[in-house]
Scaffold this motif. Sequence first.
Motif, PDB file in Angstrom:
ATOM      1  N   ASP A 414       0.840  -1.203   0.000  1.00 11.47           N
ATOM      2  CA  ASP A 414       0.000   0.000   0.000  1.00 11.47           C
ATOM      3  C   ASP A 414       0.873   1.251   0.000  1.00 11.47           C
ATOM      4  O   ASP A 414       1.930   1.283   0.645  1.00 11.47           O
ATOM      5  N   ARG A 415       0.393   2.291  -0.690  1.00  8.98           N
ATOM      6  CA  ARG A 415       1.052   3.600  -0.624  1.00  8.98           C
ATOM      7  C   ARG A 415       0.147   4.519   0.185  1.00  8.98           C
ATOM      8  O   ARG A 415      -1.049   4.674  -0.123  1.00  8.98           O
ATOM      9  N   ILE A 416       0.692   5.099   1.234  1.00  7.76           N
ATOM     10  CA  ILE A 416      -0.106   5.871   2.191  1.00  7.76           C
ATOM     11  C   ILE A 416       0.338   7.329   2.174  1.00  7.76           C
ATOM     12  O   ILE A 416       1.540   7.629   2.136  1.00  7.76           O
ATOM     13  N   PHE A 417      -0.654   8.229   2.232  1.00  2.00           N
ATOM     14  CA  PHE A 417      -0.385   9.664   2.147  1.00  2.00           C
ATOM     15  C   PHE A 417      -1.039  10.387   3.321  1.00  2.00           C
ATOM     16  O   PHE A 417      -1.932   9.858   3.975  1.00  2.00           O
ATOM     17  N   ALA A 418      -0.584  11.596   3.549  1.00  4.30           N
ATOM     18  CA  ALA A 418      -1.088  12.368   4.689  1.00  4.30           C
ATOM     19  C   ALA A 418      -2.504  12.859   4.448  1.00  4.30           C
ATOM     20  O   ALA A 418      -3.321  12.912   5.365  1.00  4.30           O
ATOM     21  N   ALA A 566     -10.295   4.702  13.616  1.00  3.28           N
ATOM     22  CA  ALA A 566      -9.032   4.823  14.359  1.00  3.28           C
ATOM     23  C   ALA A 566      -8.458   6.220  14.155  1.00  3.28           C
ATOM     24  O   ALA A 566      -7.387   6.402  13.569  1.00  3.28           O
ATOM     25  N   PRO A 567      -9.189   7.251  14.636  1.00 10.60           N
ATOM     26  CA  PRO A 567      -8.774   8.632  14.359  1.00 10.60           C
ATOM     27  C   PRO A 567      -7.529   9.079  15.114  1.00 10.60           C
ATOM     28  O   PRO A 567      -6.883  10.053  14.721  1.00 10.60           O
ATOM     29  N   ASP A 568      -7.185   8.384  16.207  1.00  9.75           N
ATOM     30  CA  ASP A 568      -6.034   8.800  17.024  1.00  9.75           C
ATOM     31  C   ASP A 568      -4.741   8.263  16.421  1.00  9.75           C
ATOM     32  O   ASP A 568      -4.193   7.238  16.847  1.00  9.75           O
ATOM     33  N   VAL A 569      -4.245   8.956  15.402  1.00  8.65           N
ATOM     34  CA  VAL A 569      -3.023   8.536  14.714  1.00  8.65           C
ATOM     35  C   VAL A 569      -1.819   8.795  15.618  1.00  8.65           C
ATOM     36  O   VAL A 569      -1.707   9.873  16.211  1.00  8.65           O
ATOM     37  N   PRO A 570      -0.931   7.797  15.751  1.00 14.03           N
ATOM     38  CA  PRO A 570       0.251   7.980  16.611  1.00 14.03           C
ATOM     39  C   PRO A 570       1.084   9.193  16.192  1.00 14.03           C
ATOM     40  O   PRO A 570       1.178   9.521  15.000  1.00 14.03           O
ATOM     41  N   GLU A 571       1.646   9.873  17.184  1.00 18.34           N
ATOM     42  CA  GLU A 571       2.494  11.026  16.885  1.00 18.34           C
ATOM     43  C   GLU A 571       3.827  10.564  16.295  1.00 18.34           C
ATOM     44  O   GLU A 571       4.250   9.425  16.491  1.00 18.34           O
ATOM     45  N   ALA A 586       4.321   2.561  10.886  1.00 15.81           N
ATOM     46  CA  ALA A 586       3.260   2.873  11.850  1.00 15.81           C
ATOM     47  C   ALA A 586       1.985   3.304  11.126  1.00 15.81           C
ATOM     48  O   ALA A 586       0.872   3.059  11.606  1.00 15.81           O
ATOM     49  N   ALA A 587       2.137   3.942   9.957  1.00 17.38           N
ATOM     50  CA  ALA A 587       0.967   4.377   9.194  1.00 17.38           C
ATOM     51  C   ALA A 587       0.203   3.160   8.672  1.00 17.38           C
ATOM     52  O   ALA A 587      -1.033   3.119   8.707  1.00 17.38           O
ATOM     53  N   LEU A 588       0.928   2.166   8.175  1.00 21.89           N
ATOM     54  CA  LEU A 588       0.287   0.948   7.685  1.00 21.89           C
ATOM     55  C   LEU A 588      -0.399   0.208   8.829  1.00 21.89           C
ATOM     56  O   LEU A 588      -1.513  -0.311   8.683  1.00 21.89           O
ATOM     57  N   ARG A 589       0.273   0.183   9.998  1.00 20.50           N
ATOM     58  CA  ARG A 589      -0.344  -0.477  11.164  1.00 20.50           C
ATOM     59  C   ARG A 589      -1.647   0.228  11.548  1.00 20.50           C
ATOM     60  O   ARG A 589      -2.627  -0.416  11.910  1.00 20.50           O
ATOM     61  N   GLN A 590      -1.653   1.573  11.469  1.00 23.36           N
ATOM     62  CA  GLN A 590      -2.856   2.335  11.805  1.00 23.36           C
ATOM     63  C   GLN A 590      -3.979   2.039  10.815  1.00 23.36           C
ATOM     64  O   GLN A 590      -5.143   1.883  11.200  1.00 23.36           O
ATOM     65  N   GLN A 595      -9.152  -0.876   9.773  1.00 18.96           N
ATOM     66  CA  GLN A 595      -9.942  -1.873   9.040  1.00 18.96           C
ATOM     67  C   GLN A 595     -10.428  -2.980   9.979  1.00 18.96           C
ATOM     68  O   GLN A 595     -11.583  -3.423   9.890  1.00 18.96           O
ATOM     69  N   ARG A 596      -9.559  -3.429  10.877  1.00 24.28           N
ATOM     70  CA  ARG A 596      -9.970  -4.471  11.836  1.00 24.28           C
ATOM     71  C   ARG A 596     -11.080  -3.964  12.757  1.00 24.28           C
ATOM     72  O   ARG A 596     -12.011  -4.702  13.094  1.00 24.28           O
ATOM     73  N   VAL A 597     -10.975  -2.689  13.175  1.00 24.18           N
ATOM     74  CA  VAL A 597     -12.024  -2.106  14.017  1.00 24.18           C
ATOM     75  C   VAL A 597     -13.349  -2.089  13.257  1.00 24.18           C
ATOM     76  O   VAL A 597     -14.399  -2.455  13.801  1.00 24.18           O
ATOM     77  N   ALA A 598     -13.310  -1.667  11.984  1.00 28.86           N
ATOM     78  CA  ALA A 598     -14.532  -1.626  11.167  1.00 28.86           C
ATOM     79  C   ALA A 598     -15.139  -3.018  11.035  1.00 28.86           C
ATOM     80  O   ALA A 598     -16.362  -3.195  11.151  1.00 28.86           O
ATOM     81  N   GLU A 599     -14.295  -4.015  10.816  1.00 27.92           N
ATOM     82  CA  GLU A 599     -14.789  -5.396  10.699  1.00 27.92           C
ATOM     83  C   GLU A 599     -15.377  -5.867  12.028  1.00 27.92           C
ATOM     84  O   GLU A 599     -16.409  -6.544  12.061  1.00 27.92           O
ATOM     85  N   GLY A 600     -14.734  -5.486  13.135  1.00 29.85           N
ATOM     86  CA  GLY A 600     -15.229  -5.871  14.451  1.00 29.85           C
ATOM     87  C   GLY A 600     -16.564  -5.225  14.770  1.00 29.85           C
ATOM     88  O   GLY A 600     -17.466  -5.871  15.338  1.00 29.85           O
ATOM     89  N   VAL A 601     -16.715  -3.957  14.392  1.00 32.88           N
ATOM     90  CA  VAL A 601     -17.983  -3.252  14.612  1.00 32.88           C
ATOM     91  C   VAL A 601     -19.102  -3.930  13.830  1.00 32.88           C
ATOM     92  O   VAL A 601     -20.191  -4.173  14.347  1.00 32.88           O
ATOM     93  N   ASP A 602     -18.821  -4.256  12.561  1.00 31.78           N
ATOM     94  CA  ASP A 602     -19.832  -4.915  11.738  1.00 31.78           C
ATOM     95  C   ASP A 602     -20.224  -6.271  12.313  1.00 31.78           C
ATOM     96  O   ASP A 602     -21.399  -6.649  12.313  1.00 31.78           O
ATOM     97  N   LEU A 603     -19.228  -7.019  12.799  1.00 29.32           N
ATOM     98  CA  LEU A 603     -19.520  -8.323  13.394  1.00 29.32           C
ATOM     99  C   LEU A 603     -20.390  -8.167  14.635  1.00 29.32           C
ATOM    100  O   LEU A 603     -21.356  -8.917  14.834  1.00 29.32           O
TER     101      LEU A 603
END
Length: 779
Positions: A414-418, A566-571, A586-590, A595-603
């Motif tokens: 994945d390519r991640i941007f600000a 997951a709005p609380d992005v690590p500093e 850390a950005a990829l982990r966030q 995504q895992r949180v979204a899947e957990g909420v749906d479940l």
Amino acid sequence: MAALISRVGKRLRRIIQRPGSVELTRYEALLPAVEKLEPELEKLSDEELTERAGKLRETLKDTAFGDDQLIEVCALGREAARRALGERAFDVQVLGTMGLLTKHVVQMETGEGKTLAGALAAAGYAIRGKRVHVVTVNDYLARRDAEWMGPVYALLGVSVGWVEPAHSREERKVAYAKDVTYGAVAEIGFDVLRDRLVTSVDDLVQPAPEVAIVDEADSVLVDEARVPLVMAGSIDHTDADEEVAKVVRRLRLNLHYETDSEGRNAWLTDAGASVVAKSLGLEVDDLYGETASDRLPAVNVALHAHALLTRDVDYLVRDGKVQLINAARGRVAELQRWPDGLQAAVEAKEQVTATDRGEILDSITVQALLARYPEVAGMTGTAVAVAEQLREFYELEVAVIPPNTPNIREDLEDRIFASPSQKLRAIEEEIRTVHETGRPILVGTQDVAESEELAEKLAKVDLECVVLNARNDAEEAAIIAEAGKKGAVTVSTQMAGRGTDIRLGGTDGATRDEVVELGGLHVIGTARYPSSRLDGQLRGRSGRQGDPGSAIFFASLNDELVLSNAPDVPEGIVDDEETGEIVDNAALRQLNHAQRVAEGVDLEIHRNTWRYTRLIERQRRDLLVHRDKVLRTAYAAEQLEKAHPEKFGELKEKLDDQEKLEQMCREVLLFHIDQLWSDHLAYLTDVRESIHLRALARETPLDEFHRAAIPEFHKIINEANSRAAKTLEEAELTDEGIDLGEAGVRRANTTWTYLVHDNPFDSDFEQTIKKVRSMIKRK
């Protein structure tokens, strides 16, 4: 001993690589026997092949599949496909067929031939004497697959039909009378709901359910499981919607109203309440008082339509009508509406002609719809990720079928941007760079608005593309079929359930070799989806049947997925000053965490919804048993005769026709049963909306829901009999018996169907509780 160790090792590898999957050794061992039958079957004429399938039908009737029967069914199916389609089923397709015939969800990658495997399995169940419904994700696929596989079924002596919205009741009866019936999940569900409202046995279109084979099983059984299919009857609309919409249209975010961070709720500020009350000729206190009890809900619904529903994302305005978009599929949701006045509010917002409002007559969740079938199987390209849910909710196991040719697709990091704007610039550059090589490109976007915005930006820099979204989904097969041509750029909304393979070189394959040489189809995701399975489905459009290809996702830490989950992005995460690209892991982990949180909420929503609807479904099932008794017997006449023997005697004299008498009594009683059930559903909705307040009193909401729901349900049958008796008592008798209209026995003159997303923990009450609890914690 060595063989035993080898088998154990193989099983361990399978468990490690594919958690929750079924062991395929039993099916793999049958493949040589299937192949051995081929020369014998090839010698048969078409008539002899059909006759042999007929003899197997006599042997198999209503018995389970043993190994010998699986071998025979698969061998016959393979030969029928070879003759009818010119395609000899691969071993992996035969494995898929066996998995479906033994009631599993089979995972087969895109382009591996799920359609044929599903058809052979459906024919196998039909040969076993079962009626089969092949449940698809849309009407187009239902018709396409039924017609496409029709010659295969014909050679096996199996009849096939399909249902679609344009079909009449008679056409539906004919289709459901076939051995195998294809239909979109919603269309089959709506037929179930329509059957629940008939007053004559002759009007029923569906026989008792027996076997369901579900295409795109993860999407239907998991993503849409909690979605209620609803049937409503018309109630005249009022001009109040337009009046309130005019007021709400003037309101401004953060001044007159606020929304939560998830975009699920909106509420008036003090300033907003003042403006609204004044515009409606009320005092602010009156707006929240009992005297304006009808106005406040209308204002809240209008505010929801104004603040939370976005044109070209949640709905389209086309041909002067508001049309919902099915977000999971990127298509217009035909013949579907929002409930509870929301449809009228959106129509008022967009200033289009208002349609009738309605009361809910009945509903059923997709999960409950599929639970009606004694035997269920499914197929999809991404099932392992939801193996636990399939086991928990349906007692289904996943069988992972290996690809016929190894997958050589290159999945890039994945390519991640600000920011989204920086991400969009990078996507444009990626499309330009790849397009210059001549490789075909498929871009997967999140919604209609994004697909059109991207297409406009590409056009400005002379990069022409074809757009596939809810506006032109009728042309989707033709668009997708050409997406593999050299130099093609296709921008699409959700690709799940599109049902058409992307062949390199286009439909005619003219440039296939050249495209293969260039590296195959390049897939670009403009954002990660709320489910990793949807990511996988988009990636899976490339690398079909061993073709070369590649896939890459672009993302931003300000994408909706991250902001909502997951709005609380690590500093300390630093982006490139010029491009805004972030290479910190850390950005990829966030992103993965969001995504895992979204899947957990749906479940959790799925799980909690099922806890509530399980009781409703049990009550519905019990009431339908009683309703069926009323529909098929003289029960209604017997009850009315018992209640008012004299008046019943008069009615009998007037009609002088036992059948007509019983039907009239039946219509009276069924009307009251259906009305009371509709009232019960409305009552349960009100209960569930407020039940979470019990949590503040340390009571379990679900238990309280049951305590409220069960006694009310047990009143329905006696109350229906009582109301029917009162109708007879008060009715004026004519030579035709009872004038049902004059007696108040009036059914809705128009009905319609729609889907809603049901979340028992997303009510206004629940949101209020969350806010109260958070305030308490802060104090």
